[in-house]
Design a protein around this motif. Structure first.
Motif, PDB file in Angstrom:
ATOM      1  N   VAL A 150       0.840  -1.210   0.000  1.00  0.00           N
ATOM      2  CA  VAL A 150       0.000   0.000   0.000  1.00  0.00           C
ATOM      3  C   VAL A 150       0.869   1.252   0.000  1.00  0.00           C
ATOM      4  CG1 VAL A 150      -1.653   1.332   1.371  1.00  0.00           C
ATOM      5  CG2 VAL A 150      -2.006  -1.113   1.019  1.00  0.00           C
ATOM      6  N   ARG A 151       1.946   1.241   0.773  1.00  0.00           N
ATOM      7  CA  ARG A 151       2.847   2.400   0.807  1.00  0.00           C
ATOM      8  C   ARG A 151       3.430   2.671  -0.573  1.00  0.00           C
ATOM      9  NH1 ARG A 151       6.349   1.401   6.365  1.00  0.00           N
ATOM     10  NH2 ARG A 151       4.582   1.637   7.789  1.00  0.00           N
ATOM     11  N   LYS A 152       3.824   1.601  -1.267  1.00  0.00           N
ATOM     12  CA  LYS A 152       4.382   1.744  -2.612  1.00  0.00           C
ATOM     13  C   LYS A 152       3.331   2.317  -3.567  1.00  0.00           C
ATOM     14  CE  LYS A 152       6.871  -0.865  -6.144  1.00  0.00           C
ATOM     15  NZ  LYS A 152       7.398  -2.189  -6.516  1.00  0.00           N
ATOM     16  N   LEU A 153       2.101   1.822  -3.469  1.00  0.00           N
ATOM     17  CA  LEU A 153       1.011   2.320  -4.301  1.00  0.00           C
ATOM     18  C   LEU A 153       0.759   3.799  -4.017  1.00  0.00           C
ATOM     19  CD1 LEU A 153      -1.288   1.722  -6.326  1.00  0.00           C
ATOM     20  CD2 LEU A 153      -2.703   1.112  -4.354  1.00  0.00           C
ATOM     21  N   PHE A 154       0.744   4.191  -2.744  1.00  0.00           N
ATOM     22  CA  PHE A 154       0.523   5.587  -2.377  1.00  0.00           C
ATOM     23  C   PHE A 154       1.672   6.472  -2.865  1.00  0.00           C
ATOM     24  CE2 PHE A 154      -3.023   6.423   0.753  1.00  0.00           C
ATOM     25  CZ  PHE A 154      -3.751   5.315   0.388  1.00  0.00           C
ATOM     26  N   ARG A 155       2.887   5.957  -2.802  1.00  0.00           N
ATOM     27  CA  ARG A 155       4.035   6.719  -3.304  1.00  0.00           C
ATOM     28  C   ARG A 155       3.876   6.988  -4.798  1.00  0.00           C
ATOM     29  NH1 ARG A 155       7.464   4.066  -0.250  1.00  0.00           N
ATOM     30  NH2 ARG A 155       7.928   2.447  -1.754  1.00  0.00           N
ATOM     31  N   LYS A 156       3.452   5.969  -5.553  1.00  0.00           N
ATOM     32  CA  LYS A 156       3.229   6.129  -6.995  1.00  0.00           C
ATOM     33  C   LYS A 156       2.094   7.115  -7.265  1.00  0.00           C
ATOM     34  CE  LYS A 156       4.832   1.626  -8.636  1.00  0.00           C
ATOM     35  NZ  LYS A 156       4.406   0.379  -9.303  1.00  0.00           N
ATOM     36  N   ALA A 157       1.033   7.030  -6.469  1.00  0.00           N
ATOM     37  CA  ALA A 157      -0.095   7.946  -6.636  1.00  0.00           C
ATOM     38  C   ALA A 157       0.335   9.387  -6.366  1.00  0.00           C
ATOM     39  CB  ALA A 157      -1.243   7.556  -5.715  1.00  0.00           C
ATOM     40  N   ALA A 158       1.181   9.580  -5.371  1.00  0.00           N
ATOM     41  CA  ALA A 158       1.673  10.928  -5.048  1.00  0.00           C
ATOM     42  C   ALA A 158       2.546  11.467  -6.177  1.00  0.00           C
ATOM     43  CB  ALA A 158       2.449  10.912  -3.736  1.00  0.00           C
ATOM     44  N   ILE A 159       3.377  10.617  -6.752  1.00  0.00           N
ATOM     45  CA  ILE A 159       4.219  11.044  -7.880  1.00  0.00           C
ATOM     46  C   ILE A 159       3.344  11.423  -9.065  1.00  0.00           C
ATOM     47  CG2 ILE A 159       5.901  10.234  -9.588  1.00  0.00           C
ATOM     48  CD1 ILE A 159       7.138   8.544  -7.265  1.00  0.00           C
ATOM     49  N   TYR A 160       2.324  10.601  -9.347  1.00  0.00           N
ATOM     50  CA  TYR A 160       1.399  10.895 -10.447  1.00  0.00           C
ATOM     51  C   TYR A 160       0.706  12.238 -10.211  1.00  0.00           C
ATOM     52  CZ  TYR A 160      -2.659  10.661 -13.499  1.00  0.00           C
ATOM     53  OH  TYR A 160      -3.626  10.967 -14.433  1.00  0.00           O
ATOM     54  N   ALA A 161       0.145  12.428  -9.013  1.00  0.00           N
ATOM     55  CA  ALA A 161      -0.586  13.657  -8.706  1.00  0.00           C
ATOM     56  C   ALA A 161       0.332  14.882  -8.744  1.00  0.00           C
ATOM     57  CB  ALA A 161      -1.266  13.537  -7.347  1.00  0.00           C
ATOM     58  N   THR A 162       1.567  14.734  -8.281  1.00  0.00           N
ATOM     59  CA  THR A 162       2.530  15.838  -8.309  1.00  0.00           C
ATOM     60  C   THR A 162       2.822  16.254  -9.744  1.00  0.00           C
ATOM     61  OG1 THR A 162       3.523  15.130  -6.228  1.00  0.00           O
ATOM     62  CG2 THR A 162       4.861  16.545  -7.641  1.00  0.00           C
ATOM     63  N   ASN A 163       2.983  15.290 -10.623  1.00  0.00           N
ATOM     64  CA  ASN A 163       3.231  15.601 -12.033  1.00  0.00           C
ATOM     65  C   ASN A 163       2.011  16.206 -12.710  1.00  0.00           C
ATOM     66  OD1 ASN A 163       5.997  14.955 -12.390  1.00  0.00           O
ATOM     67  ND2 ASN A 163       5.463  12.801 -12.195  1.00  0.00           N
ATOM     68  N   ILE A 164       0.819  15.791 -12.304  1.00  0.00           N
ATOM     69  CA  ILE A 164      -0.408  16.365 -12.867  1.00  0.00           C
ATOM     70  C   ILE A 164      -0.482  17.857 -12.568  1.00  0.00           C
ATOM     71  CG2 ILE A 164      -2.933  16.462 -12.534  1.00  0.00           C
ATOM     72  CD1 ILE A 164      -2.035  14.232 -14.427  1.00  0.00           C
ATOM     73  N   ILE A 165      -0.216  18.235 -11.318  1.00  0.00           N
ATOM     74  CA  ILE A 165      -0.386  19.645 -10.962  1.00  0.00           C
ATOM     75  C   ILE A 165       0.721  20.532 -11.534  1.00  0.00           C
ATOM     76  CG2 ILE A 165      -1.808  19.161  -8.948  1.00  0.00           C
ATOM     77  CD1 ILE A 165       0.598  19.727  -7.185  1.00  0.00           C
ATOM     78  N   LYS A 166       1.779  19.933 -12.054  1.00  0.00           N
ATOM     79  CA  LYS A 166       2.822  20.713 -12.744  1.00  0.00           C
ATOM     80  C   LYS A 166       2.370  21.114 -14.143  1.00  0.00           C
ATOM     81  CE  LYS A 166       6.790  18.681 -10.363  1.00  0.00           C
ATOM     82  NZ  LYS A 166       7.957  17.793 -10.526  1.00  0.00           N
ATOM     83  N   ASP A 167       1.488  20.327 -14.749  1.00  0.00           N
ATOM     84  CA  ASP A 167       0.950  20.601 -16.081  1.00  0.00           C
ATOM     85  C   ASP A 167      -0.350  21.386 -15.899  1.00  0.00           C
ATOM     86  OD1 ASP A 167      -0.480  20.492 -18.504  1.00  0.00           O
ATOM     87  OD2 ASP A 167       0.288  18.505 -19.009  1.00  0.00           O
ATOM     88  N   LEU A 168      -0.343  22.658 -16.222  1.00  0.00           N
ATOM     89  CA  LEU A 168      -1.487  23.531 -15.928  1.00  0.00           C
ATOM     90  C   LEU A 168      -2.770  23.092 -16.619  1.00  0.00           C
ATOM     91  CD1 LEU A 168       0.251  27.028 -15.885  1.00  0.00           C
ATOM     92  CD2 LEU A 168      -0.304  25.523 -13.979  1.00  0.00           C
TER      93      LEU A 168
END
Length: 188
Positions: free
Chosen positions: A50-68
């Motif tokens: 679950v921690r690994k999945l959450f880490r991946k989700a956080a990376i995905y979400a972080t990259n999303i908010i960089k693209d306006l």
């Protein structure tokens, strides 16, 4: 629950105070809670997964908010108190859902038939692919479905004759924005 309005002392406050209290900003409000305590137990295999999945989700979400542009899409879907990051994070964690009671009883193996499946996602279904196999398991055809005007149904129009369709299968693969795949297979 006590509420304090227009409190000049706690407005915008965040972080740990002493060893007792944690202040957080959530949806424009200051939230106070007890300091979380770390568990002394070793994490289980499930917890690590679950921690690994959450880490991946956080990376995905972080990259999303960089693209306006993409951030704006997720902001549109945000409900009260949510951010684009929250919506993108949740989108990564949950794949599309294909209706459970799928039936293609009207399929007769002829070209030009429309196969319809209802598919939803917590953000957006990106694409849907249909594959049709005959009774022997040989691939007859495969292709992309089109989303109907109702926004719920995906329609695939058959392109090849399938004379030995009885006992064959229709496989549906649905994908969302982060690339989560959901699979459903129906006997015909």
């Amino acid at each position: 629950m006590a509420k304090s309005r227009r409190n000049v002392v706690t407005h915008g406050l965040s972080g740990l105070i002493g060893d007792l209290l944690v202040f957080r900003q959530m949806a424009g409000k200051t939230v106070v809670s007890n300091r979380p305590k770390a568990s002394g137990k070793a994490p289980t295999v499930g917890m690590l997964k679950v921690r690994k999945l959450f880490r991946k989700a956080a990376i995905y979400a972080t990259n999303i908010i960089k693209d306006l542009t993409r951030k704006a899409e997720y902001e549109k879907a945000a409900k009260n108190g949510q951010s684009a990051f929250n919506v993108a994070f949740a989108d990564y964690l949950k794949g599309p859902e294909i209706e459970e009671d799928l039936s293609f009883a009207n399929y007769t193996g002829q070209t030009g038939q429309k196969l319809v499946a209802s598919i939803i996602d917590n953000f957006r279904v990106a694409s849907v692919n249909f594959s049709i196999r005959d009774a022997g398991g040989d691939l007859i055809e495969s292709g992309e479905a089109e989303q109907s005007e109702n926004g719920l149904d995906w329609v695939y129009t058959t392109t090849a004759d399938n004379p030995s369709y009885a006992g064959g299968t229709v496989t549906i693969k649905a994908y969302d924005q982060p690339g989560n795949e959901t699979l459903a297979e129906v006997m015909v």
